[in-house]
Design a protein around this motif. Structure first.
Motif, PDB file in Angstrom:
ATOM      1  N   ALA A 139       0.832  -1.206   0.000  1.00 23.43           N
ATOM      2  CA  ALA A 139       0.000   0.000   0.000  1.00 23.43           C
ATOM      3  C   ALA A 139       0.865   1.254   0.000  1.00 23.43           C
ATOM      4  CB  ALA A 139      -0.926  -0.009   1.210  1.00 23.43           C
ATOM      5  N   ALA A 140       1.931   1.247   0.775  1.00 19.60           N
ATOM      6  CA  ALA A 140       2.827   2.405   0.804  1.00 19.60           C
ATOM      7  C   ALA A 140       3.477   2.617  -0.563  1.00 19.60           C
ATOM      8  CB  ALA A 140       3.895   2.212   1.880  1.00 19.60           C
ATOM      9  N   ARG A 141       3.827   1.537  -1.231  1.00 16.80           N
ATOM     10  CA  ARG A 141       4.439   1.663  -2.555  1.00 16.80           C
ATOM     11  C   ARG A 141       3.433   2.214  -3.564  1.00 16.80           C
ATOM     12  NH1 ARG A 141       7.636  -3.043  -6.058  1.00 16.80           N
ATOM     13  NH2 ARG A 141       7.999  -1.737  -7.882  1.00 16.80           N
ATOM     14  N   ILE A 142       2.201   1.727  -3.500  1.00 17.72           N
ATOM     15  CA  ILE A 142       1.163   2.219  -4.410  1.00 17.72           C
ATOM     16  C   ILE A 142       0.962   3.718  -4.233  1.00 17.72           C
ATOM     17  CG2 ILE A 142      -1.345   2.205  -4.764  1.00 17.72           C
ATOM     18  CD1 ILE A 142       0.053   0.014  -6.276  1.00 17.72           C
ATOM     19  N   LEU A 143       0.947   4.181  -2.992  1.00 18.72           N
ATOM     20  CA  LEU A 143       0.797   5.613  -2.748  1.00 18.72           C
ATOM     21  C   LEU A 143       1.939   6.398  -3.385  1.00 18.72           C
ATOM     22  CD1 LEU A 143      -0.424   5.510   0.941  1.00 18.72           C
ATOM     23  CD2 LEU A 143      -1.637   6.619  -0.931  1.00 18.72           C
ATOM     24  N   SER A 144       3.143   5.853  -3.323  1.00 15.32           N
ATOM     25  CA  SER A 144       4.294   6.563  -3.882  1.00 15.32           C
ATOM     26  C   SER A 144       4.286   6.572  -5.399  1.00 15.32           C
ATOM     27  CB  SER A 144       5.597   5.930  -3.379  1.00 15.32           C
ATOM     28  OG  SER A 144       5.819   4.666  -3.980  1.00 15.32           O
ATOM     29  N   GLU A 145       3.453   5.711  -6.027  1.00 12.62           N
ATOM     30  CA  GLU A 145       3.399   5.611  -7.476  1.00 12.62           C
ATOM     31  C   GLU A 145       2.143   6.250  -8.070  1.00 12.62           C
ATOM     32  OE1 GLU A 145       3.542   1.437  -8.184  1.00 12.62           O
ATOM     33  OE2 GLU A 145       5.701   1.271  -7.819  1.00 12.62           O
ATOM     34  N   ALA A 146       1.213   6.665  -7.231  1.00 12.37           N
ATOM     35  CA  ALA A 146      -0.107   7.104  -7.699  1.00 12.37           C
ATOM     36  C   ALA A 146      -0.019   8.280  -8.672  1.00 12.37           C
ATOM     37  CB  ALA A 146      -0.975   7.486  -6.506  1.00 12.37           C
ATOM     38  N   ASP A 147      -0.844   8.234  -9.713  1.00 11.59           N
ATOM     39  CA  ASP A 147      -1.003   9.385 -10.598  1.00 11.59           C
ATOM     40  C   ASP A 147      -2.002  10.378 -10.010  1.00 11.59           C
ATOM     41  OD1 ASP A 147       0.704   8.487 -12.772  1.00 11.59           O
ATOM     42  OD2 ASP A 147      -0.844   6.991 -13.194  1.00 11.59           O
ATOM     43  N   LEU A 148      -2.985   9.840  -9.277  1.00 15.37           N
ATOM     44  CA  LEU A 148      -4.024  10.692  -8.700  1.00 15.37           C
ATOM     45  C   LEU A 148      -4.550  10.034  -7.435  1.00 15.37           C
ATOM     46  CD1 LEU A 148      -6.641  12.764 -10.472  1.00 15.37           C
ATOM     47  CD2 LEU A 148      -7.503  11.087  -8.835  1.00 15.37           C
ATOM     48  N   VAL A 149      -4.788  10.839  -6.399  1.00 17.58           N
ATOM     49  CA  VAL A 149      -5.336  10.314  -5.154  1.00 17.58           C
ATOM     50  C   VAL A 149      -6.665  10.997  -4.858  1.00 17.58           C
ATOM     51  CG1 VAL A 149      -3.123   9.661  -4.157  1.00 17.58           C
ATOM     52  CG2 VAL A 149      -4.001  11.949  -3.767  1.00 17.58           C
ATOM     53  N   ILE A 150      -7.588  10.195  -4.289  1.00 17.84           N
ATOM     54  CA  ILE A 150      -8.911  10.697  -3.905  1.00 17.84           C
ATOM     55  C   ILE A 150      -9.098  10.331  -2.439  1.00 17.84           C
ATOM     56  CG2 ILE A 150     -11.379  10.681  -4.421  1.00 17.84           C
ATOM     57  CD1 ILE A 150     -10.663   9.547  -7.195  1.00 17.84           C
ATOM     58  N   PRO A 151      -8.755  11.221  -1.505  1.00 17.89           N
ATOM     59  CA  PRO A 151      -8.819  10.879  -0.086  1.00 17.89           C
ATOM     60  C   PRO A 151     -10.154  11.274   0.552  1.00 17.89           C
ATOM     61  CG  PRO A 151      -7.641  12.939  -0.367  1.00 17.89           C
ATOM     62  CD  PRO A 151      -8.090  12.518  -1.740  1.00 17.89           C
ATOM     63  N   ASP A 152     -10.622  10.454   1.491  1.00 20.06           N
ATOM     64  CA  ASP A 152     -11.726  10.880   2.342  1.00 20.06           C
ATOM     65  C   ASP A 152     -11.283  12.086   3.162  1.00 20.06           C
ATOM     66  OD1 ASP A 152     -13.581   9.056   1.482  1.00 20.06           O
ATOM     67  OD2 ASP A 152     -13.272   7.627   3.120  1.00 20.06           O
ATOM     68  N   PRO A 153     -12.211  12.971   3.520  1.00 20.29           N
ATOM     69  CA  PRO A 153     -11.820  14.185   4.250  1.00 20.29           C
ATOM     70  C   PRO A 153     -11.101  13.919   5.567  1.00 20.29           C
ATOM     71  CG  PRO A 153     -14.064  14.374   3.416  1.00 20.29           C
ATOM     72  CD  PRO A 153     -13.642  12.955   3.197  1.00 20.29           C
ATOM     73  N   ASP A 154     -11.406  12.790   6.221  1.00 16.53           N
ATOM     74  CA  ASP A 154     -10.807  12.496   7.519  1.00 16.53           C
ATOM     75  C   ASP A 154      -9.644  11.503   7.418  1.00 16.53           C
ATOM     76  OD1 ASP A 154     -12.520  10.479   6.744  1.00 16.53           O
ATOM     77  OD2 ASP A 154     -13.288  10.069   8.771  1.00 16.53           O
ATOM     78  N   ALA A 155      -9.076  11.364   6.225  1.00 17.81           N
ATOM     79  CA  ALA A 155      -7.927  10.470   6.068  1.00 17.81           C
ATOM     80  C   ALA A 155      -6.740  10.976   6.886  1.00 17.81           C
ATOM     81  CB  ALA A 155      -7.538  10.366   4.595  1.00 17.81           C
ATOM     82  N   ASP A 156      -5.963  10.054   7.428  1.00 17.52           N
ATOM     83  CA  ASP A 156      -4.809  10.393   8.247  1.00 17.52           C
ATOM     84  C   ASP A 156      -3.804  11.199   7.413  1.00 17.52           C
ATOM     85  OD1 ASP A 156      -2.443  10.442   9.732  1.00 17.52           O
ATOM     86  OD2 ASP A 156      -2.729   8.423  10.525  1.00 17.52           O
ATOM     87  N   PRO A 157      -3.420  12.409   7.862  1.00 13.93           N
ATOM     88  CA  PRO A 157      -2.446  13.212   7.097  1.00 13.93           C
ATOM     89  C   PRO A 157      -1.129  12.489   6.855  1.00 13.93           C
ATOM     90  CG  PRO A 157      -3.495  14.555   8.791  1.00 13.93           C
ATOM     91  CD  PRO A 157      -3.921  13.132   9.039  1.00 13.93           C
ATOM     92  N   ALA A 158      -0.727  11.616   7.783  1.00  9.27           N
ATOM     93  CA  ALA A 158       0.536  10.889   7.603  1.00  9.27           C
ATOM     94  C   ALA A 158       0.450   9.911   6.437  1.00  9.27           C
ATOM     95  CB  ALA A 158       0.909  10.147   8.887  1.00  9.27           C
ATOM     96  N   ILE A 159      -0.739   9.393   6.175  1.00 12.18           N
ATOM     97  CA  ILE A 159      -0.922   8.510   5.022  1.00 12.18           C
ATOM     98  C   ILE A 159      -0.944   9.327   3.741  1.00 12.18           C
ATOM     99  CG2 ILE A 159      -2.595   6.987   3.880  1.00 12.18           C
ATOM    100  CD1 ILE A 159      -3.224   5.814   6.612  1.00 12.18           C
ATOM    101  N   LEU A 160      -1.623  10.473   3.772  1.00 17.30           N
ATOM    102  CA  LEU A 160      -1.623  11.351   2.601  1.00 17.30           C
ATOM    103  C   LEU A 160      -0.208  11.769   2.225  1.00 17.30           C
ATOM    104  CD1 LEU A 160      -4.667  13.698   3.321  1.00 17.30           C
ATOM    105  CD2 LEU A 160      -4.538  11.838   1.672  1.00 17.30           C
ATOM    106  N   ALA A 161       0.638  11.953   3.233  1.00 17.54           N
ATOM    107  CA  ALA A 161       2.013  12.403   2.983  1.00 17.54           C
ATOM    108  C   ALA A 161       2.832  11.361   2.238  1.00 17.54           C
ATOM    109  CB  ALA A 161       2.692  12.759   4.305  1.00 17.54           C
ATOM    110  N   LEU A 162       2.382  10.101   2.220  1.00 17.95           N
ATOM    111  CA  LEU A 162       3.114   9.056   1.515  1.00 17.95           C
ATOM    112  C   LEU A 162       2.869   9.090   0.009  1.00 17.95           C
ATOM    113  CD1 LEU A 162       2.491   6.057   3.950  1.00 17.95           C
ATOM    114  CD2 LEU A 162       4.580   7.403   3.730  1.00 17.95           C
ATOM    115  N   ALA A 163       1.847   9.823  -0.413  1.00 16.71           N
ATOM    116  CA  ALA A 163       1.550   9.912  -1.839  1.00 16.71           C
ATOM    117  C   ALA A 163       2.569  10.801  -2.543  1.00 16.71           C
ATOM    118  CB  ALA A 163       0.141  10.460  -2.041  1.00 16.71           C
ATOM    119  N   ARG A 164       2.786  10.545  -3.824  1.00 15.84           N
ATOM    120  CA  ARG A 164       3.661  11.406  -4.608  1.00 15.84           C
ATOM    121  C   ARG A 164       3.210  12.851  -4.501  1.00 15.84           C
ATOM    122  NH1 ARG A 164       2.504  10.173  -9.893  1.00 15.84           N
ATOM    123  NH2 ARG A 164       3.779  11.954 -10.474  1.00 15.84           N
ATOM    124  N   ARG A 165       4.146  13.755  -4.298  1.00 18.29           N
ATOM    125  CA  ARG A 165       3.775  15.158  -4.115  1.00 18.29           C
ATOM    126  C   ARG A 165       3.209  15.776  -5.382  1.00 18.29           C
ATOM    127  NH1 ARG A 165       7.683  18.159   0.235  1.00 18.29           N
ATOM    128  NH2 ARG A 165       7.658  16.513   1.796  1.00 18.29           N
TER     129      ARG A 165
END
Length: 297
Positions: free
Chosen positions: A214-240
């Motif tokens: 899951a962490a690797r997928i976040l680092s490779e994502a082209d686009l992310v769609i997060p729930d409003p209450d998603a953990d910010p630390a998890i969002l931070a793992l996504a490609r900037r």
């Protein structure tokens, strides 16, 4: 981020090591095997601006009087200066390095805890195979060919993502660069269009419960769609530089279109995925994965 990491190409660039002793020798060893033009400066030569003429970097080791005079001369020649063990006198800090040729990983602590950086380097070094630099070289050698066939950046990224975990990369890791190149070019020639997918990732947190996949997928994502209450630390793992959509903008129809265009869409959820969305994606022929948090012990 208190310091911005950057990589300087070294081919044909001048690097000056000013000073004597183990500290200066250690800095010089950093450039063993590099294409840089390495110059050692000792004594009064280190105080001359001309010594640093055309230099990109200057590393200086010695007592206070020596390093201050040498640093002044180096800056007079517009070189960037690192004074060993003196972050207050330095323009940049030397990170702990994992050197795999064309792949270099750097771990820095802004000069405050070099021993911690070294410990982290050891952990990372164990995870990076020796042949990783050859994989990077494979991608460089065939970069122009890939760009010509796949001018769209997202399409290229998806293709390269597949190749980095495929047989071409394995051939390069094993040292067969000719065979690796043949496999990559064949894959490029026979590619049957973009293949995106939608991946649901548990986003409630904490982030250390995520699986490595899951962490690797976040680092490779082209686009992310997060729930409003998603953990910010998890969002931070996504490609900037990954795109972001709100759930109201990224329903099943939008995710289907993006996946069919070859995008890797990561839906970060804090509750069970929508059964209706899953059914709609499946009917549309979109590949869907659901990655939950790792179980606690």
């Amino acid at each position: 981020m208190d310091a911005f990491p950057a990589f300087f190409p070294l081919a044909g660039r001048k690097v000056v090591i000013a000073g004597t002793g183990e500290a200066a020798d250690a800095k010089a060893r950093l450039f063993d095997g590099s294409p840089a033009v390495l110059v050692r400066a000792e004594g009064t030569d280190a105080f001359l601006i001309g010594t640093y003429a055309g230099a990109l970097l200057a590393f200086i080791a010695g007592d206070d009087l020596f390093v201050q005079s040498a640093a002044s001369a180096a800056r007079g020649a517009r070189a960037l200066v690192n004074v060993v063990d003196r972050p207050d006198l330095s323009d940049f800090h030397t990170p702990a390095l994992v050197d795999r040729g064309e792949v270099v990983a750097a771990i820095g602590t802004n000069g405050s805890a070099p021993m911690l950086a070294s410990l982290l380097r050891n952990d990372i070094e164990a995870r990076i195979p020796e042949g990783t630099g050859r994989v990077a070289a494979l991608m460089r050698i065939h970069q122009a060919a890939v760009r010509a066939v796949l001018p769209d950046q997202a399409d290229r990224r998806n293709f390269l993502r597949e190749q980095l975990s495929g047989p071409a990369a394995q051939k390069a890791l094993d040292g067969d660069m000719e065979g690796a190149g043949a496999l990559l070019l064949e894959a490029l020639k026979t590619r049957d269009g973009p293949r995106g997918r939608v991946v649901y990732v548990a986003g409630r947190g904490p982030s250390d419960l995520l699986t490595l996949r899951a962490a690797r997928i976040l680092s490779e994502a082209d686009l992310v769609i997060p729930d409003p209450d998603a953990d910010p630390a998890i969002l931070a793992l996504a490609r900037r530089d990954a795109g972001r959509l709100a759930p109201s903008e990224g329903g099943a129809e939008q995710m289907t279109a993006l996946a069919k265009a070859g995008r890797l869409v990561v839906r970060i959820i804090t509750r069970s995925p929508s059964a209706a969305d899953l059914a709609a994606l499946t009917r549309a022929g979109v590949t869907v994965d659901v990655m939950l948090a790792a179980p606690t012990t």
